[in-house]
Design a protein around this motif. Structure first.
Motif, PDB file in Angstrom:
ATOM      1  N   GLN A   1       0.593  -1.092  -0.092  1.00  0.00           N
ATOM      2  CA  GLN A   1      -0.019   0.067  -0.085  1.00  0.00           C
ATOM      3  C   GLN A   1       0.837   1.219   0.025  1.00  0.00           C
ATOM      4  O   GLN A   1       0.565   2.123  -0.608  1.00  0.00           O
ATOM      5  N   VAL A   2       1.958   0.888   0.704  1.00  0.00           N
ATOM      6  CA  VAL A   2       3.001   2.363   0.832  1.00  0.00           C
ATOM      7  C   VAL A   2       3.508   2.565  -0.549  1.00  0.00           C
ATOM      8  O   VAL A   2       3.542   3.628  -1.051  1.00  0.00           O
ATOM      9  N   GLU A   3       3.779   1.506  -1.145  1.00  0.00           N
ATOM     10  CA  GLU A   3       4.476   1.519  -2.670  1.00  0.00           C
ATOM     11  C   GLU A   3       3.373   2.097  -3.609  1.00  0.00           C
ATOM     12  O   GLU A   3       3.741   2.942  -4.471  1.00  0.00           O
ATOM     13  N   ASN A   4       2.045   1.810  -3.537  1.00  0.00           N
ATOM     14  CA  ASN A   4       1.025   2.291  -4.314  1.00  0.00           C
ATOM     15  C   ASN A   4       0.471   3.909  -3.985  1.00  0.00           C
ATOM     16  O   ASN A   4      -0.374   4.166  -4.531  1.00  0.00           O
ATOM     17  N   GLY A   5       1.258   4.532  -2.946  1.00  0.00           N
ATOM     18  CA  GLY A   5       0.915   5.872  -2.656  1.00  0.00           C
ATOM     19  C   GLY A   5      -0.660   5.777  -1.960  1.00  0.00           C
ATOM     20  O   GLY A   5      -1.324   6.749  -2.069  1.00  0.00           O
ATOM     21  N   LEU A   6      -0.972   4.564  -1.062  1.00  0.00           N
ATOM     22  CA  LEU A   6      -2.322   4.548  -0.746  1.00  0.00           C
ATOM     23  C   LEU A   6      -2.247   4.866   0.801  1.00  0.00           C
ATOM     24  O   LEU A   6      -3.050   4.314   1.505  1.00  0.00           O
TER      25      LEU A   6
ATOM     26  N   MET B   1      13.995  -2.112   2.993  1.00  0.00           N
ATOM     27  CA  MET B   1      13.181  -1.051   2.566  1.00  0.00           C
ATOM     28  C   MET B   1      13.048  -1.179   0.816  1.00  0.00           C
ATOM     29  O   MET B   1      13.944  -1.911   0.494  1.00  0.00           O
ATOM     30  N   THR B   2      12.006  -0.950   0.229  1.00  0.00           N
ATOM     31  CA  THR B   2      12.181  -0.949  -1.271  1.00  0.00           C
ATOM     32  C   THR B   2      12.103   0.327  -1.813  1.00  0.00           C
ATOM     33  O   THR B   2      11.602   1.298  -1.218  1.00  0.00           O
ATOM     34  N   PRO B   3      12.553   0.613  -3.190  1.00  0.00           N
ATOM     35  CA  PRO B   3      12.767   1.900  -3.616  1.00  0.00           C
ATOM     36  C   PRO B   3      11.500   2.572  -3.975  1.00  0.00           C
ATOM     37  O   PRO B   3      11.167   3.696  -3.947  1.00  0.00           O
ATOM     38  N   LYS B   4      10.293   1.806  -4.232  1.00  0.00           N
ATOM     39  CA  LYS B   4       9.083   2.485  -4.356  1.00  0.00           C
ATOM     40  C   LYS B   4       8.399   2.979  -3.292  1.00  0.00           C
ATOM     41  O   LYS B   4       7.999   3.832  -3.064  1.00  0.00           O
ATOM     42  N   ALA B   5       8.612   2.100  -1.990  1.00  0.00           N
ATOM     43  CA  ALA B   5       8.023   2.653  -0.898  1.00  0.00           C
ATOM     44  C   ALA B   5       8.976   3.772  -0.369  1.00  0.00           C
ATOM     45  O   ALA B   5       8.273   4.695   0.340  1.00  0.00           O
ATOM     46  N   ALA B   6      10.106   3.726  -0.588  1.00  0.00           N
ATOM     47  CA  ALA B   6      11.150   4.843  -0.198  1.00  0.00           C
ATOM     48  C   ALA B   6      10.710   6.092  -0.859  1.00  0.00           C
ATOM     49  O   ALA B   6      10.325   7.368  -0.063  1.00  0.00           O
ATOM     50  N   LEU B   7      10.198   6.217  -1.923  1.00  0.00           N
ATOM     51  CA  LEU B   7       9.556   7.459  -2.842  1.00  0.00           C
ATOM     52  C   LEU B   7       8.433   7.878  -2.290  1.00  0.00           C
ATOM     53  O   LEU B   7       8.121   8.954  -2.037  1.00  0.00           O
ATOM     54  N   SER B   8       7.549   6.854  -1.912  1.00  0.00           N
ATOM     55  CA  SER B   8       6.022   7.160  -1.469  1.00  0.00           C
ATOM     56  C   SER B   8       6.069   7.649  -0.068  1.00  0.00           C
ATOM     57  O   SER B   8       5.443   8.544   0.352  1.00  0.00           O
ATOM     58  N   LEU B   9       7.296   7.268   0.920  1.00  0.00           N
ATOM     59  CA  LEU B   9       7.315   7.833   1.926  1.00  0.00           C
ATOM     60  C   LEU B   9       7.654   9.263   2.175  1.00  0.00           C
ATOM     61  O   LEU B   9       7.604  10.200   2.655  1.00  0.00           O
TER      62      LEU B   9
ATOM     63  N   ALA C   1      17.544  -0.156   7.085  1.00  0.00           N
ATOM     64  CA  ALA C   1      18.909  -0.575   7.011  1.00  0.00           C
ATOM     65  C   ALA C   1      19.365  -1.369   5.863  1.00  0.00           C
ATOM     66  O   ALA C   1      20.560  -1.348   5.284  1.00  0.00           O
ATOM     67  N   ILE C   2      18.145  -2.202   5.188  1.00  0.00           N
ATOM     68  CA  ILE C   2      18.608  -3.091   4.190  1.00  0.00           C
ATOM     69  C   ILE C   2      17.793  -2.771   3.081  1.00  0.00           C
ATOM     70  O   ILE C   2      16.654  -2.555   3.200  1.00  0.00           O
ATOM     71  N   ARG C   3      18.487  -2.814   1.808  1.00  0.00           N
ATOM     72  CA  ARG C   3      17.728  -2.797   0.602  1.00  0.00           C
ATOM     73  C   ARG C   3      17.022  -3.866   0.335  1.00  0.00           C
ATOM     74  O   ARG C   3      17.421  -5.178   0.977  1.00  0.00           O
ATOM     75  N   ASN C   4      15.946  -4.023  -0.594  1.00  0.00           N
ATOM     76  CA  ASN C   4      15.119  -5.168  -0.821  1.00  0.00           C
ATOM     77  C   ASN C   4      15.902  -6.020  -1.554  1.00  0.00           C
ATOM     78  O   ASN C   4      15.324  -7.202  -1.676  1.00  0.00           O
ATOM     79  N   ASP C   5      16.982  -5.749  -2.177  1.00  0.00           N
ATOM     80  CA  ASP C   5      17.732  -6.712  -3.099  1.00  0.00           C
ATOM     81  C   ASP C   5      18.862  -7.629  -1.943  1.00  0.00           C
ATOM     82  O   ASP C   5      19.735  -8.191  -2.605  1.00  0.00           O
TER      83      ASP C   5
ATOM     84  N   ILE D   1      23.183  -3.741   2.101  1.00  0.00           N
ATOM     85  CA  ILE D   1      22.793  -2.227   2.748  1.00  0.00           C
ATOM     86  C   ILE D   1      23.395  -1.098   1.689  1.00  0.00           C
ATOM     87  O   ILE D   1      24.100  -1.642   0.697  1.00  0.00           O
ATOM     88  N   ASP D   2      22.967   0.079   1.878  1.00  0.00           N
ATOM     89  CA  ASP D   2      22.939   1.284   1.059  1.00  0.00           C
ATOM     90  C   ASP D   2      24.383   1.922   1.735  1.00  0.00           C
ATOM     91  O   ASP D   2      25.006   1.409   2.678  1.00  0.00           O
ATOM     92  N   SER D   3      24.641   3.078   0.964  1.00  0.00           N
ATOM     93  CA  SER D   3      26.075   3.680   1.340  1.00  0.00           C
ATOM     94  C   SER D   3      25.497   4.546   2.717  1.00  0.00           C
ATOM     95  O   SER D   3      26.699   4.941   3.133  1.00  0.00           O
ATOM     96  N   CYS D   4      24.348   4.444   2.981  1.00  0.00           N
ATOM     97  CA  CYS D   4      23.809   5.151   4.348  1.00  0.00           C
ATOM     98  C   CYS D   4      22.691   4.581   4.881  1.00  0.00           C
ATOM     99  O   CYS D   4      21.725   3.775   4.034  1.00  0.00           O
ATOM    100  N   THR D   5      22.390   4.398   6.220  1.00  0.00           N
ATOM    101  CA  THR D   5      21.179   4.104   6.762  1.00  0.00           C
ATOM    102  C   THR D   5      20.423   5.023   7.170  1.00  0.00           C
ATOM    103  O   THR D   5      21.060   5.850   8.136  1.00  0.00           O
ATOM    104  N   PRO D   6      19.190   5.573   6.694  1.00  0.00           N
ATOM    105  CA  PRO D   6      18.340   4.417   6.024  1.00  0.00           C
ATOM    106  C   PRO D   6      18.695   4.641   4.608  1.00  0.00           C
ATOM    107  O   PRO D   6      19.239   5.637   4.006  1.00  0.00           O
ATOM    108  N   ALA D   7      18.220   3.633   3.741  1.00  0.00           N
ATOM    109  CA  ALA D   7      18.536   3.332   2.268  1.00  0.00           C
ATOM    110  C   ALA D   7      17.656   4.117   1.632  1.00  0.00           C
ATOM    111  O   ALA D   7      16.881   4.929   1.945  1.00  0.00           O
ATOM    112  N   TYR D   8      18.152   4.310   0.204  1.00  0.00           N
ATOM    113  CA  TYR D   8      17.253   4.890  -0.825  1.00  0.00           C
ATOM    114  C   TYR D   8      16.988   6.298  -0.545  1.00  0.00           C
ATOM    115  O   TYR D   8      16.076   6.789  -1.106  1.00  0.00           O
ATOM    116  N   GLY D   9      17.985   6.983  -0.030  1.00  0.00           N
ATOM    117  CA  GLY D   9      17.845   8.482  -0.021  1.00  0.00           C
ATOM    118  C   GLY D   9      16.855   8.778   1.346  1.00  0.00           C
ATOM    119  O   GLY D   9      16.629  10.028   1.373  1.00  0.00           O
TER     120      GLY D   9
END
Length: 715
Positions: free
Chosen positions: A460-465, A480-488, A506-510, A513-521
């Motif tokens: 639901q977060v990923e779909n902007g609901l 976290m997933t990239p789509k959910a991160a954008l929606s948040l 802390a963990i990407r869905n692949d 870990i990312d270069s920074c926690t939290p991931a995906y910016g």
């Protein structure tokens, strides 16, 4: 239209086979007790005793006798209780564990439906059954899968349960799924760190490898999708014959919030999307429970409601406990008539649209013998049965009102993040308790403050609901997933308040870990990156700025599980005793909204350390920052034991006041005028017929132990 309230009647399944005279006596007793519905069992094993030879006489007898008496019938279909001749004809259909052990069924768990020959036979059985059943005018609905699992949970081995299924057909189905996920075998090799030559070489993971993760995540993702697809397949088969009757299913253990997908458990939100109604099993005094917990019960109900609602569906109580919980040598405290009545009303207060009470008779053989029955083993009625029937009568009389009733919209949601649950396998945690208790702790704080709460899935977060909520809490949301991160980002930027705790994203869905926690910016949203973290049993965080209502400088927050701190430009609110130089509690302004970071596991801390932890004050203060008010304020003799819910039904309202304690309580309820402004009024209690005064939008009354008031506030 009548609100369905039924009792399960499993003749020959959990009871000895009964003759028609006994069945007719029992169904008459069910009718006389006050019920209009009965729920029967259909086992594949019993209705196809030999290949291609069908015997639906027991099903038809139940339908016929129930019809004579005036009862509607809901049917529970079990493919898991499969014919014992199947392994002989299809020896390659046996379940195979991760260690290579084949499971020869003993009545259950049946065989693997990934085998095309077995699936074809199951499909033919379902069609034949539907062709028979639809002829009966008193047939009401199907439940096509009781407590779905990759392998039926009734399978109880000695020792390690095992992971499933690794038969050749399940592996082939997994490989086909991978082909849709990866463009080529080279892409899969890159993601999995492998060197396969083709997809047909791929093996599903059977254990955790220290530095890999994506293969395990993909295997769990596949099995969750497989469960949804298999439920959808059952629905389509029945729909090919019967297009008019409701088709439902219901979960095991109450909700997937308390389940580990490693062991074949589904995601409720996924399953609800393919049925007419999604249900839950509701056992407040189950033998597996340490002790009764009415807040946990409320979470189970709200999770089922939320999962169904996400797909625009109602939710049902697939099983509601009727009698004492028994499991082997363990027996819980007895179930009282007041218990059954309260549980029925509590379910409706959380928006249930059907109730199926389990079971008419107690279990009469096996591990649960003597437990869970509404009547005595000799067929005579108990006070529980009479009381349940009395409640059913009131529900039937007010069906239209209760079927239309909807909870007042919540401004607060808690994130159910299935991606974090998948990570439990990588973290070598077999129990989901660290995640489920994190959600439960946050829910308990909000419950005790009288907030209505929704649970939202990461899909639901990923779909902007999530835009309709003012506050989203993401307890221990590790992945976290990239789509959910954008929606948040959008949620906060557009004015929402996001509350996260230690190790957020802390963990990407692949699996990386990312270069920074939290991931995906998401560090931009919370105002910094985690600079360090430590596992702890207990830790103190001290408030350094009075930016959160209800907290002052010097107040202590007791944390658990983790403590972490940020490199942050956000507003510092508090520091931990392990690092006084960097903030562990921050507030960051982002766009039109705010993100609050708390460097410990807030929900888990509340469950471990209780109200004295200060976590409740912290969360309620943060909710107050978003100007969110609960629908009601409640004061009672024993705080925390009175639950109040306001539902809207057309132009009317229903006020549920539930005393969960066994003692009398003096209760005062003030209704938020923004929710319902009635001033002075006289309302009717649907349970007793008594009149209750509302004075200046307040209700004051004395409730007996386990009493429920269902007040009708008419326009």
């Amino acid at each position: 239209m009548s609100f369905p309230v039924s009792v399960w009647y499993g003749v020959g399944s959990v009871t000895p086979p009964f003759n028609e005279e006994t069945i007719r006596r029992d169904l008459n007793n069910i009718k006389d007790a006050g019920f209009k519905y009965v729920r029967g069992w259909v086992n594949w094993r019993d209705t196809e005793p030999r290949p291609g030879e069908y015997d639906f006489s027991s099903v038809e007898n139940l339908l016929r006798v129930a019809g004579d008496i005036g009862l509607k019938v809901i049917l529970q279909v079990y493919l898991e209780f499969a014919p014992d001749w199947l392994p002989r004809l299809h020896p390659d259909s046996l379940y195979v564990s991760e260690s290579g052990n084949t499971i020869m069924p003993q009545g259950s768990p049946g065989v693997c439906l990934d085998n095309p020959g077995v699936r074809a036979r199951a499909e033919e059985f379902l069609r034949r059954l539907a062709q028979v059943v639809v002829k009966y005018p008193n047939f009401y609905a199907w439940d096509l899968w009781s407590e779905p699992n990759v392998i039926q949970w009734i399978y109880q081995p000695t020792g390690w349960r095992g992971l499933f299924c690794y038969c050749n057909y399940s592996k082939g189905r997994f490989r086909d799924w991978l082909r849709t996920m990866y463009s080529s075998i080279n892409e899969l090799n890159k993601a999995w760190h492998r060197s396969y030559l083709e997809f047909n070489d791929v093996e599903p993971p059977r254990f955790v490898s220290l530095h890999f993760a994506r293969d395990n995540i993909d295997w769990l993702t596949f099995n969750i999708a497989k469960l949804r697809e298999d439920l959808e397949w059952r629905v389509k088969v029945i729909r090919s014959i019967d297009s008019s009757h409701p088709v439902v299913s219901h979960s095991h253990g109450g909700t997937s919030v308390f389940s580990n997908p490693l062991f074949g458990e589904p995601d409720d939100w996924e399953m609800a999307s393919v049925v007419d109604a999604w249900g839950t099993s509701f056992y407040p005094k189950h033998a597996g429970r340490v002790k009764p917990d009415h807040v946990l019960d409320a979470l189970v109900l709200d999770a089922a409601r939320s999962a169904a609602s996400a797909s625009g569906k109602p939710y049902w109580i697939g099983e509601l406990q009727a009698g004492q919980g028994v499991g082997g040598f363990k027996a819980t405290e007895p179930v009282t008539p007041d218990d059954v009545a309260l549980w029925m009303w509590q379910a409706i207060a959380h928006e249930a649209k059907a109730i199926n009470i389990y079971h008419w008779y107690p279990m009469m053989l096996g591990f649960e013998s003597g437990g869970y029955g509404l009547i005595n083993p000799d067929g005579t009625l108990t006070d529980r049965a009479r009381r349940a029937g009395e409640v059913a009568k009131v529900i039937y009389e007010n069906s239209d009102l209760l079927l239309k009733a909807k909870l007042i919209n919540s401004d607060v949601a808690i994130l159910y993040n299935i991606e974090s649950y998948k990570w439990l396998w990588i973290a070598q945690r077999h129990s989901s308790d660290v995640l489920s208790r994190s959600i439960l702790g946050v829910y308990r704080i909000l419950f005790n403050s009288n907030h209505n709460v929704d649970l939202v899935s990461i899909r639901q977060v990923e779909n902007g609901l999530i835009s309709r909520y003012k506050v989203l809490v993401a307890p221990l949301s590790l992945v976290m997933t990239p789509k959910a991160a954008l929606s948040l980002r959008d949620f906060v930027s557009n004015g929402g308040l996001l509350l996260v705790d230690s190790r957020f994203a802390a963990i990407r869905n692949d699996g990386y870990i990312d270069s920074c926690t939290p991931a995906y910016g998401l560090s931009e949203v919370i105002g910094g990156c985690e600079d360090g973290y430590v596992s702890v049993d207990k830790v103190s965080l001290r408030i350094t700025n009075d930016l959160i209502p209800g907290l002052k400088v010097g107040d202590l927050i007791i944390g658990s599980n983790y403590v972490s701190w940020l490199n942050s430009k956000a507003h510092e609110v508090g520091v931990s005793e392990l690092n006084l130089d960097k903030p562990s509690i921050t507030i960051n302004d982002y766009g039109n909204g705010k993100a609050v970071y708390v460097g410990t596991s807030i929900g888990l801390s509340y469950e471990v350390n209780g109200p004295d932890s200060g976590v409740g004050k912290l969360v309620n203060g943060i909710i107050g920052m978003a100007m969110v008010q609960p629908p009601v304020e409640v004061k009672s003799t024993k705080q925390g034991y009175v639950e109040v819910r306001v539902l809207k039904s057309g132009i009317d309202h229903l006020l549920f006041i539930i005393n969960h304690s066994y003692n009398d309580q003096l209760v005062k309820v003030r209704i938020n005028e923004n929710v319902l402004n009635v001033g002075n009024a006289l309302i009717k209690d649907l349970v007793t017929g008594a009149s209750i005064n509302i004075i200046n939008n307040e209700v004051q009354l004395t409730l007996k132990g386990r009493q429920v008031v269902v007040g009708l506030v008419s326009r």
